[in-house]
Design a protein around this motif. Sequence first.
Motif, mmCIF file in Angstrom:
data_model
loop_
_atom_site.group_PDB
_atom_site.id
_atom_site.type_symbol
_atom_site.label_atom_id
_atom_site.label_comp_id
_atom_site.label_asym_id
_atom_site.label_seq_id
_atom_site.Cartn_x
_atom_site.Cartn_y
_atom_site.Cartn_z
ATOM 1 N N LEU A 1 1.089 -8.020 -1.564
ATOM 2 C CA LEU A 1 2.463 -8.002 -2.055
ATOM 3 C C LEU A 1 3.503 -8.014 -0.946
ATOM 4 O O LEU A 1 4.676 -8.220 -1.210
ATOM 5 C CB LEU A 1 2.683 -6.781 -2.953
ATOM 6 C CG LEU A 1 1.879 -6.773 -4.240
ATOM 7 C CD1 LEU A 1 2.014 -5.430 -4.937
ATOM 8 C CD2 LEU A 1 2.334 -7.899 -5.146
ATOM 9 N N SER A 2 3.085 -7.742 0.271
ATOM 10 C CA SER A 2 4.042 -7.764 1.377
ATOM 11 C C SER A 2 3.483 -8.573 2.534
ATOM 12 O O SER A 2 2.298 -8.557 2.802
ATOM 13 C CB SER A 2 4.387 -6.352 1.844
ATOM 14 O OG SER A 2 3.288 -5.755 2.487
ATOM 15 N N ALA A 3 4.365 -9.289 3.168
ATOM 16 C CA ALA A 3 4.022 -10.010 4.387
ATOM 17 C C ALA A 3 4.995 -9.521 5.447
ATOM 18 O O ALA A 3 6.203 -9.603 5.265
ATOM 19 C CB ALA A 3 4.163 -11.511 4.168
ATOM 20 N N CYS A 4 4.474 -8.976 6.522
ATOM 21 C CA CYS A 4 5.343 -8.351 7.528
ATOM 22 C C CYS A 4 5.163 -8.990 8.894
ATOM 23 O O CYS A 4 4.061 -9.340 9.282
ATOM 24 C CB CYS A 4 5.036 -6.871 7.643
ATOM 25 S SG CYS A 4 5.331 -5.976 6.125
ATOM 26 N N ALA A 5 6.267 -9.088 9.581
ATOM 27 C CA ALA A 5 6.268 -9.540 10.966
ATOM 28 C C ALA A 5 7.356 -8.786 11.695
ATOM 29 O O ALA A 5 8.499 -8.729 11.237
ATOM 30 C CB ALA A 5 6.512 -11.047 11.039
ATOM 31 N N ASP A 6 7.013 -8.201 12.817
ATOM 32 C CA ASP A 6 7.985 -7.466 13.631
ATOM 33 C C ASP A 6 8.731 -6.398 12.838
ATOM 34 O O ASP A 6 9.931 -6.205 13.029
ATOM 35 C CB ASP A 6 8.986 -8.427 14.285
ATOM 36 C CG ASP A 6 8.282 -9.387 15.222
ATOM 37 O OD1 ASP A 6 8.733 -10.527 15.303
ATOM 38 O OD2 ASP A 6 7.287 -8.999 15.880
ATOM 39 N N GLY A 7 8.046 -5.740 11.923
ATOM 40 C CA GLY A 7 8.666 -4.661 11.178
ATOM 41 C C GLY A 7 9.585 -5.104 10.055
ATOM 42 O O GLY A 7 10.168 -4.291 9.365
ATOM 43 N N ALA B 1 -2.528 3.956 -13.602
ATOM 44 C CA ALA B 1 -3.202 2.662 -13.444
ATOM 45 C C ALA B 1 -2.289 1.655 -12.746
ATOM 46 O O ALA B 1 -2.746 0.881 -11.883
ATOM 47 C CB ALA B 1 -3.646 2.129 -14.801
ATOM 48 N N MET B 2 -1.012 1.658 -13.101
ATOM 49 C CA MET B 2 -0.060 0.748 -12.455
ATOM 50 C C MET B 2 0.065 1.075 -10.965
ATOM 51 O O MET B 2 0.087 0.176 -10.127
ATOM 52 C CB MET B 2 1.297 0.822 -13.143
ATOM 53 C CG MET B 2 1.301 0.205 -14.527
ATOM 54 S SD MET B 2 2.794 0.541 -15.510
ATOM 55 C CE MET B 2 4.103 0.110 -14.413
ATOM 56 N N TYR B 3 0.152 2.365 -10.637
ATOM 57 C CA TYR B 3 0.252 2.759 -9.239
ATOM 58 C C TYR B 3 -1.000 2.328 -8.470
ATOM 59 O O TYR B 3 -0.919 1.790 -7.371
ATOM 60 C CB TYR B 3 0.467 4.273 -9.086
ATOM 61 C CG TYR B 3 0.304 4.667 -7.645
ATOM 62 C CD1 TYR B 3 1.327 4.432 -6.730
ATOM 63 C CD2 TYR B 3 -0.896 5.182 -7.175
ATOM 64 C CE1 TYR B 3 1.157 4.731 -5.383
ATOM 65 C CE2 TYR B 3 -1.074 5.481 -5.845
ATOM 66 C CZ TYR B 3 -0.044 5.244 -4.958
ATOM 67 O OH TYR B 3 -0.225 5.519 -3.636
ATOM 68 N N ARG B 4 -2.180 2.586 -9.035
ATOM 69 C CA ARG B 4 -3.424 2.212 -8.348
ATOM 70 C C ARG B 4 -3.503 0.711 -8.126
ATOM 71 O O ARG B 4 -3.959 0.257 -7.074
ATOM 72 C CB ARG B 4 -4.634 2.739 -9.110
ATOM 73 C CG ARG B 4 -4.851 4.236 -8.926
ATOM 74 C CD ARG B 4 -6.203 4.703 -9.453
ATOM 75 N NE ARG B 4 -6.362 4.448 -10.879
ATOM 76 C CZ ARG B 4 -5.987 5.299 -11.835
ATOM 77 N NH1 ARG B 4 -5.454 6.455 -11.529
ATOM 78 N NH2 ARG B 4 -6.167 4.999 -13.097
ATOM 79 N N ALA B 5 -3.040 -0.077 -9.096
ATOM 80 C CA ALA B 5 -3.029 -1.540 -8.932
ATOM 81 C C ALA B 5 -2.087 -1.947 -7.799
ATOM 82 O O ALA B 5 -2.419 -2.812 -6.989
ATOM 83 C CB ALA B 5 -2.632 -2.216 -10.238
ATOM 84 N N LEU B 6 -0.914 -1.327 -7.743
ATOM 85 C CA LEU B 6 0.022 -1.616 -6.656
ATOM 86 C C LEU B 6 -0.595 -1.228 -5.313
ATOM 87 O O LEU B 6 -0.565 -2.009 -4.360
ATOM 88 C CB LEU B 6 1.336 -0.858 -6.859
ATOM 89 C CG LEU B 6 2.311 -0.925 -5.680
ATOM 90 C CD1 LEU B 6 2.869 -2.327 -5.545
ATOM 91 C CD2 LEU B 6 3.423 0.082 -5.857
ATOM 92 N N ALA C 1 -10.854 6.839 0.907
ATOM 93 C CA ALA C 1 -10.017 7.486 -0.104
ATOM 94 C C ALA C 1 -8.546 7.428 0.293
ATOM 95 O O ALA C 1 -7.684 7.127 -0.542
ATOM 96 C CB ALA C 1 -10.452 8.935 -0.302
ATOM 97 N N LEU C 2 -8.255 7.698 1.567
ATOM 98 C CA LEU C 2 -6.864 7.646 2.040
ATOM 99 C C LEU C 2 -6.278 6.253 1.908
ATOM 100 O O LEU C 2 -5.088 6.090 1.671
ATOM 101 C CB LEU C 2 -6.773 8.104 3.497
ATOM 102 C CG LEU C 2 -6.953 9.586 3.747
ATOM 103 C CD1 LEU C 2 -7.007 9.855 5.248
ATOM 104 C CD2 LEU C 2 -5.841 10.383 3.099
ATOM 105 N N GLY C 3 -7.117 5.233 2.068
ATOM 106 C CA GLY C 3 -6.652 3.862 1.973
ATOM 107 C C GLY C 3 -6.387 3.385 0.558
ATOM 108 O O GLY C 3 -5.712 2.376 0.352
ATOM 109 N N LYS C 4 -6.889 4.110 -0.415
ATOM 110 C CA LYS C 4 -6.720 3.686 -1.806
ATOM 111 C C LYS C 4 -5.409 4.151 -2.419
ATOM 112 O O LYS C 4 -4.812 3.434 -3.225
ATOM 113 C CB LYS C 4 -7.885 4.193 -2.662
ATOM 114 C CG LYS C 4 -9.163 3.450 -2.404
ATOM 115 C CD LYS C 4 -10.258 3.937 -3.319
ATOM 116 C CE LYS C 4 -11.536 3.167 -3.054
ATOM 117 N NZ LYS C 4 -12.643 3.631 -3.870
ATOM 118 N N GLU C 5 -4.981 5.373 -2.082
ATOM 119 C CA GLU C 5 -3.775 5.941 -2.677
ATOM 120 C C GLU C 5 -3.119 6.877 -1.678
ATOM 121 O O GLU C 5 -3.790 7.437 -0.813
ATOM 122 C CB GLU C 5 -4.104 6.760 -3.935
ATOM 123 C CG GLU C 5 -4.734 5.977 -5.055
ATOM 124 C CD GLU C 5 -4.989 6.842 -6.268
ATOM 125 O OE1 GLU C 5 -4.036 7.073 -7.031
ATOM 126 O OE2 GLU C 5 -6.133 7.296 -6.431
#
Length: 128
Positions: free
Chosen positions: A114-120, A102-107, A54-58
Motif C-alpha cells: 500500500l505504500s511506496a517510499c523513497a527518501d522518507g 480483521a480490517m486492521y490485520r488486512a491493512l 509476531a511483531l511484523g504482523k501487527e
Amino acid sequence: MNKPALMLYYDGNCGICRAQMSRLRVRDRAGCLAFSDIAAPDFSLQEVGVSMEALGKEIHARTADGRLLVGIDSLVAIYTALGYGWWLAPLRWRMLRPLFAAMYRALARNRYRLSACADGVCNMVGKS
C-alpha cells in the motif's frame, strides 16, 4: 519526566508505519508515548518477549504496568493516552470489533504493497 504510558513497537521499514509514528509524536505533547523501531539494528527482541514474526504482523504496545497489547488493542490504548480515545470508540463495540480487527490485520499484512517510499517520502501505490 514520568515513565511513558506506552512503548510502541513499530516497523521502521514500513512507510505507513513511520508516517503514523511521526503523527503520533506530534500529538504526544505530554510525552506519554515511547517508540521502538523493530527494524533498527540495535533493537532487542528480549525487551518485548515475542517473536519478530509476531511483531511484523501487527503493532504491539507495552503498558507502563507491563501488559502487552496487540493490534487494535494497541491503537485504542495509544489514542486513549493521547486524549483521542473517542476517535476509536467503535473499536470497543462488541458487534463491530471482529470486523475492525480483521480490517486492521488486512491493512497490516498489506502495508508494504500500500505504500511506496523513497527518501522518507511515501506515496500511495497507484497515485499519480
